[in-house]
Design a protein around this motif. Structure first.
Motif, mmCIF file in Angstrom:
data_model
loop_
_atom_site.group_PDB
_atom_site.id
_atom_site.type_symbol
_atom_site.label_atom_id
_atom_site.label_comp_id
_atom_site.label_asym_id
_atom_site.label_seq_id
_atom_site.Cartn_x
_atom_site.Cartn_y
_atom_site.Cartn_z
ATOM 1 N N VAL A 157 0.853 -1.185 0.000
ATOM 2 C CA VAL A 157 0.000 0.000 0.000
ATOM 3 C C VAL A 157 0.895 1.243 0.000
ATOM 4 C CG1 VAL A 157 -1.767 1.276 1.276
ATOM 5 C CG2 VAL A 157 -1.849 -1.213 1.204
ATOM 6 N N SER A 158 0.555 2.189 -0.842
ATOM 7 C CA SER A 158 1.370 3.396 -1.011
ATOM 8 C C SER A 158 1.241 4.344 0.182
ATOM 9 C CB SER A 158 0.955 4.131 -2.282
ATOM 10 O OG SER A 158 -0.331 4.707 -2.123
ATOM 11 N N GLY A 159 2.266 5.159 0.351
ATOM 12 C CA GLY A 159 2.241 6.197 1.381
ATOM 13 C C GLY A 159 1.086 7.163 1.218
ATOM 14 N N PRO A 160 0.808 7.648 -0.008
ATOM 15 C CA PRO A 160 -0.336 8.543 -0.167
ATOM 16 C C PRO A 160 -1.668 7.902 0.241
ATOM 17 C CG PRO A 160 1.122 8.769 -2.035
ATOM 18 C CD PRO A 160 1.631 7.595 -1.231
ATOM 19 N N SER A 161 -1.805 6.597 0.038
ATOM 20 C CA SER A 161 -3.040 5.918 0.453
ATOM 21 C C SER A 161 -3.135 5.861 1.970
ATOM 22 C CB SER A 161 -3.099 4.507 -0.137
ATOM 23 O OG SER A 161 -3.199 4.559 -1.534
ATOM 24 N N MET A 162 -2.002 5.615 2.639
ATOM 25 C CA MET A 162 -1.999 5.606 4.102
ATOM 26 C C MET A 162 -2.266 7.009 4.644
ATOM 27 S SD MET A 162 0.872 2.876 5.291
ATOM 28 C CE MET A 162 2.107 3.058 4.014
ATOM 29 N N ASN A 171 -2.659 20.816 9.382
ATOM 30 C CA ASN A 171 -1.329 20.284 9.645
ATOM 31 C C ASN A 171 -1.395 18.766 9.695
ATOM 32 O OD1 ASN A 171 1.507 20.723 10.325
ATOM 33 N ND2 ASN A 171 0.956 19.802 12.283
ATOM 34 N N CYS A 172 -0.323 18.125 9.217
ATOM 35 C CA CYS A 172 -0.219 16.671 9.315
ATOM 36 C C CYS A 172 1.247 16.281 9.390
ATOM 37 C CB CYS A 172 -0.859 15.982 8.115
ATOM 38 S SG CYS A 172 -0.685 14.168 8.210
ATOM 39 N N SER A 173 1.517 15.362 10.270
ATOM 40 C CA SER A 173 2.828 14.737 10.354
ATOM 41 C C SER A 173 2.580 13.242 10.389
ATOM 42 C CB SER A 173 3.548 15.189 11.627
ATOM 43 O OG SER A 173 4.753 14.462 11.785
ATOM 44 N N ILE A 174 3.277 12.489 9.541
ATOM 45 C CA ILE A 174 3.060 11.049 9.489
ATOM 46 C C ILE A 174 4.398 10.332 9.510
ATOM 47 C CG2 ILE A 174 2.900 10.996 6.969
ATOM 48 C CD1 ILE A 174 0.669 8.810 7.357
ATOM 49 N N ASP A 175 4.459 9.271 10.293
ATOM 50 C CA ASP A 175 5.633 8.406 10.366
ATOM 51 C C ASP A 175 5.242 7.054 9.791
ATOM 52 O OD1 ASP A 175 7.415 10.162 11.921
ATOM 53 O OD2 ASP A 175 5.937 9.869 13.512
ATOM 54 N N PHE A 176 5.989 6.605 8.778
ATOM 55 C CA PHE A 176 5.780 5.276 8.212
ATOM 56 C C PHE A 176 6.746 4.344 8.924
ATOM 57 C CE2 PHE A 176 4.689 8.345 4.869
ATOM 58 C CZ PHE A 176 3.373 7.991 4.665
ATOM 59 N N SER A 196 -2.101 -3.015 9.598
ATOM 60 C CA SER A 196 -2.605 -3.980 8.633
ATOM 61 C C SER A 196 -3.665 -4.795 9.358
ATOM 62 C CB SER A 196 -1.489 -4.923 8.167
ATOM 63 O OG SER A 196 -0.517 -4.233 7.427
ATOM 64 N N GLU A 197 -4.788 -5.057 8.690
ATOM 65 C CA GLU A 197 -5.850 -5.826 9.319
ATOM 66 C C GLU A 197 -5.299 -7.166 9.807
ATOM 67 O OE1 GLU A 197 -10.545 -6.526 8.544
ATOM 68 O OE2 GLU A 197 -9.238 -6.514 6.790
ATOM 69 N N GLY A 198 -5.574 -7.491 11.068
ATOM 70 C CA GLY A 198 -5.115 -8.739 11.655
ATOM 71 C C GLY A 198 -3.771 -8.654 12.352
ATOM 72 N N SER A 199 -3.128 -7.483 12.310
ATOM 73 C CA SER A 199 -1.827 -7.312 12.950
ATOM 74 C C SER A 199 -1.924 -6.275 14.053
ATOM 75 C CB SER A 199 -0.782 -6.864 11.921
ATOM 76 O OG SER A 199 0.447 -6.572 12.566
ATOM 77 N N ASP A 200 -1.138 -6.453 15.108
ATOM 78 C CA ASP A 200 -1.125 -5.458 16.187
ATOM 79 C C ASP A 200 0.099 -4.557 16.111
ATOM 80 O OD1 ASP A 200 0.774 -7.306 16.927
ATOM 81 O OD2 ASP A 200 0.048 -7.548 18.978
ATOM 82 N N LYS A 201 0.896 -4.684 15.037
ATOM 83 C CA LYS A 201 2.067 -3.836 14.853
ATOM 84 C C LYS A 201 1.708 -2.682 13.917
ATOM 85 C CE LYS A 201 5.296 -7.545 15.608
ATOM 86 N NZ LYS A 201 6.314 -8.413 15.033
ATOM 87 N N PRO A 202 1.866 -1.441 14.370
ATOM 88 C CA PRO A 202 1.483 -0.305 13.526
ATOM 89 C C PRO A 202 2.374 -0.174 12.294
ATOM 90 C CG PRO A 202 2.540 0.461 15.544
ATOM 91 C CD PRO A 202 2.384 -1.024 15.672
ATOM 92 N N VAL A 203 1.749 0.208 11.187
ATOM 93 C CA VAL A 203 2.504 0.490 9.964
ATOM 94 C C VAL A 203 2.754 1.989 9.811
ATOM 95 C CG1 VAL A 203 1.721 -1.595 8.793
ATOM 96 C CG2 VAL A 203 0.458 0.528 8.455
ATOM 97 N N ALA A 204 1.926 2.805 10.452
ATOM 98 C CA ALA A 204 2.105 4.256 10.395
ATOM 99 C C ALA A 204 1.414 4.911 11.586
ATOM 100 C CB ALA A 204 1.550 4.822 9.092
#
Length: 142
Positions: A52-57, A83-88, A120-128
């Protein structure tokens, strides 16, 4: 503060006001100052390599912050991101939807501040993780 718009009302609002992207998102749950929603990922959301692309996230985080704000103040289509700040943090799991959990940290008369975690659905580890501020349009004076 009471919830003004529930999940059904927010999904309906998106279909009425943002038809161009409404089919990409689905609100699952609304609680006071919180929302859980998903990006219904498809081929158009992917970047080379199949992730999944960064812009989609970013879009998921932005819509989640917008809708958690509207859940508490009502349907104000002209609220805008200031304002927005995002960490991938990690690559999303391929082939599954993304889940956003948004929490409204501050809701004032002019601004709202939201923290959004994306998984990600089904995961407890954040992607962003994203922090967003929205400007709330002033109430109309009669």
């Amino acid at each position: 503060m009471a919830i003004v718009m529930d999940a059904e009302a927010l999904n309906t609002f998106m279909r009425e006001v943002f038809q161009q992207v409404a089919d990409d998102f689905e609100v699952d749950h609304v609680a006071e100052n919180e929302i859980t929603m998903r990006l219904l990922t498809g081929h158009r959301h992917l970047r080379p390599g199949g992730t999944v692309s960064g812009p989609s996230m970013f879009a998921l985080a932005d819509v989640a912050a917008y809708l958690v704000t509207l859940a508490m103040i009502g349907p104000k289509a002209l609220a805008v991101t200031t304002n927005c700040s995002i960490d991938f943090m990690r690559k999303p799991v391929s082939g599954v939807n993304l889940i956003a959990q948004a929490r409204l940290l501050k809701l004032g008369k002019q601004l709202s501040v939201t923290d959004v975690m994306i998984y990600s659905e089904g995961s407890d580890k954040p992607v962003a993780r994203a922090s967003l501020t929205y400007a709330i349009p002033p109430a109309k004076v009669a």
